[in-house]
Design a protein around this motif. Structure first.
Motif, mmCIF file in Angstrom:
data_model
loop_
_atom_site.group_PDB
_atom_site.id
_atom_site.type_symbol
_atom_site.label_atom_id
_atom_site.label_comp_id
_atom_site.label_asym_id
_atom_site.label_seq_id
_atom_site.Cartn_x
_atom_site.Cartn_y
_atom_site.Cartn_z
ATOM 1 N N GLN A 237 0.843 -1.191 0.000
ATOM 2 C CA GLN A 237 0.000 0.000 0.000
ATOM 3 C C GLN A 237 0.882 1.247 0.000
ATOM 4 N N VAL A 238 0.324 2.307 -0.522
ATOM 5 C CA VAL A 238 1.038 3.584 -0.617
ATOM 6 C C VAL A 238 0.238 4.654 0.096
ATOM 7 N N SER B 48 8.823 2.769 -8.004
ATOM 8 C CA SER B 48 9.090 4.031 -8.680
ATOM 9 C C SER B 48 7.779 4.808 -8.780
ATOM 10 N N ILE B 49 7.895 6.093 -9.008
ATOM 11 C CA ILE B 49 6.724 6.949 -9.141
ATOM 12 C C ILE B 49 6.736 7.594 -10.518
ATOM 13 N N ASP B 50 5.655 7.470 -11.218
ATOM 14 C CA ASP B 50 5.534 8.093 -12.529
ATOM 15 C C ASP B 50 5.028 9.517 -12.340
ATOM 16 N N ALA B 51 3.875 9.839 -12.847
ATOM 17 C CA ALA B 51 3.367 11.203 -12.731
ATOM 18 C C ALA B 51 2.895 11.509 -11.314
ATOM 19 N N MET B 52 3.073 12.759 -10.925
ATOM 20 C CA MET B 52 2.538 13.277 -9.672
ATOM 21 C C MET B 52 1.830 14.579 -9.998
ATOM 22 N N ASP B 53 0.654 14.759 -9.458
ATOM 23 C CA ASP B 53 -0.166 15.914 -9.798
ATOM 24 C C ASP B 53 -0.711 16.595 -8.547
ATOM 25 N N TRP B 54 -0.990 17.867 -8.697
ATOM 26 C CA TRP B 54 -1.724 18.620 -7.679
ATOM 27 C C TRP B 54 -3.083 19.002 -8.257
ATOM 28 N N TYR B 55 -4.119 18.755 -7.477
ATOM 29 C CA TYR B 55 -5.473 19.168 -7.808
ATOM 30 C C TYR B 55 -5.976 20.079 -6.691
ATOM 31 N N ARG B 56 -7.037 20.797 -6.981
ATOM 32 C CA ARG B 56 -7.681 21.588 -5.943
ATOM 33 C C ARG B 56 -9.186 21.564 -6.143
ATOM 34 N N ASP C 296 6.174 -2.559 -7.578
ATOM 35 C CA ASP C 296 7.189 -3.602 -7.660
ATOM 36 C C ASP C 296 7.764 -3.606 -9.079
ATOM 37 N N PRO C 297 8.830 -4.367 -9.320
ATOM 38 C CA PRO C 297 9.453 -4.369 -10.658
ATOM 39 C C PRO C 297 8.685 -5.167 -11.698
ATOM 40 N N HIS C 298 7.547 -5.738 -11.307
ATOM 41 C CA HIS C 298 6.785 -6.592 -12.227
ATOM 42 C C HIS C 298 5.613 -5.863 -12.869
ATOM 43 N N GLY C 299 5.495 -4.565 -12.640
ATOM 44 C CA GLY C 299 4.448 -3.795 -13.300
ATOM 45 C C GLY C 299 3.221 -3.518 -12.467
ATOM 46 N N SER C 300 3.207 -3.932 -11.216
ATOM 47 C CA SER C 300 2.057 -3.624 -10.358
ATOM 48 C C SER C 300 2.010 -2.132 -10.092
ATOM 49 N N THR C 301 0.804 -1.568 -10.116
ATOM 50 C CA THR C 301 0.679 -0.119 -9.956
ATOM 51 C C THR C 301 -0.338 0.239 -8.894
ATOM 52 N N TRP C 302 -0.216 1.444 -8.413
ATOM 53 C CA TRP C 302 -1.146 2.030 -7.436
ATOM 54 C C TRP C 302 -1.411 3.449 -7.854
ATOM 55 N N TYR C 303 -2.653 3.877 -7.756
ATOM 56 C CA TYR C 303 -3.023 5.255 -8.047
ATOM 57 C C TYR C 303 -3.921 5.726 -6.924
ATOM 58 N N GLY C 304 -3.576 6.830 -6.287
ATOM 59 C CA GLY C 304 -4.402 7.296 -5.189
ATOM 60 C C GLY C 304 -4.145 8.731 -4.829
ATOM 61 N N TRP C 305 -4.805 9.152 -3.758
ATOM 62 C CA TRP C 305 -4.849 10.545 -3.351
ATOM 63 C C TRP C 305 -4.395 10.706 -1.912
ATOM 64 N N GLY C 306 -3.879 11.889 -1.616
ATOM 65 C CA GLY C 306 -3.660 12.273 -0.242
ATOM 66 C C GLY C 306 -4.938 12.816 0.354
ATOM 67 N N GLN C 307 -4.867 13.227 1.629
ATOM 68 C CA GLN C 307 -6.070 13.682 2.336
ATOM 69 C C GLN C 307 -6.377 15.140 2.062
ATOM 70 N N GLY C 308 -5.415 15.866 1.518
ATOM 71 C CA GLY C 308 -5.626 17.266 1.177
ATOM 72 C C GLY C 308 -5.145 18.219 2.251
ATOM 73 N N THR C 309 -4.856 19.438 1.827
ATOM 74 C CA THR C 309 -4.457 20.493 2.746
ATOM 75 C C THR C 309 -5.167 21.776 2.336
#
Length: 121
Positions: free
Chosen positions: A1-2, A30-38, A102-115
């Motif tokens: 988990q991330v 590794s981390i690919d794209a990182m974004d900020w939303y509002r 992991d190095p096998h292509g598993s991915t996670w996409y999610g959000w922080g709690q916000g500030t």
């Protein structure tokens, strides 16, 4: 988990500056794209800025020239430097990330709690 944890929000006067941080932790290969939303009250969430693993950036027209996104890959952290803040920048700012867990292509996409960022005199 991330997990993604944002920090750096607060109350600032118009014309002021804030620097937001979003740190990723957990099962990270590794981390690919990182974004900020509002999201402001009563409005839809909007993309503020994004950055790829290679450092390419994109910005919403409303923040170009005022906000700068950057990242520290060694710290798994993305930043948003916000200058010349306006009352219309008031919103909850959240980051998200596309993570390879992991190095096998598993991915996670999610959000922080916000500030919360509030720009007011």
């Amino acid at each position: 988990q991330v997990q993604l944890v944002e920090s750096g929000g607060g109350l600032v006067q118009p014309g002021g500056s804030l620097r937001l941080s979003c740190a990723a932790s957990g099962s990270i290969f590794s981390i690919d794209a990182m974004d900020w939303y509002r999201q402001a009250p009563g409005k839809q969430r909007e993309l503020v800025a994004g950055i790829t693993s290679g450092g390419s950036t994109n910005y919403a027209d409303s923040v170009k020239g005022r906000f700068t996104i950057s990242r520290d890959n060694a710290k798994n952290t993305v930043y948003l430097q916000m200058n010349s803040l306006k009352p219309e920048d008031t919103a909850v700012y959240c980051c998200n990330a596309h993570v390879q867990t992991d190095p096998h292509g598993s991915t996670w996409y999610g959000w922080g709690q916000g500030t919360q960022v509030t720009v007011s005199a």
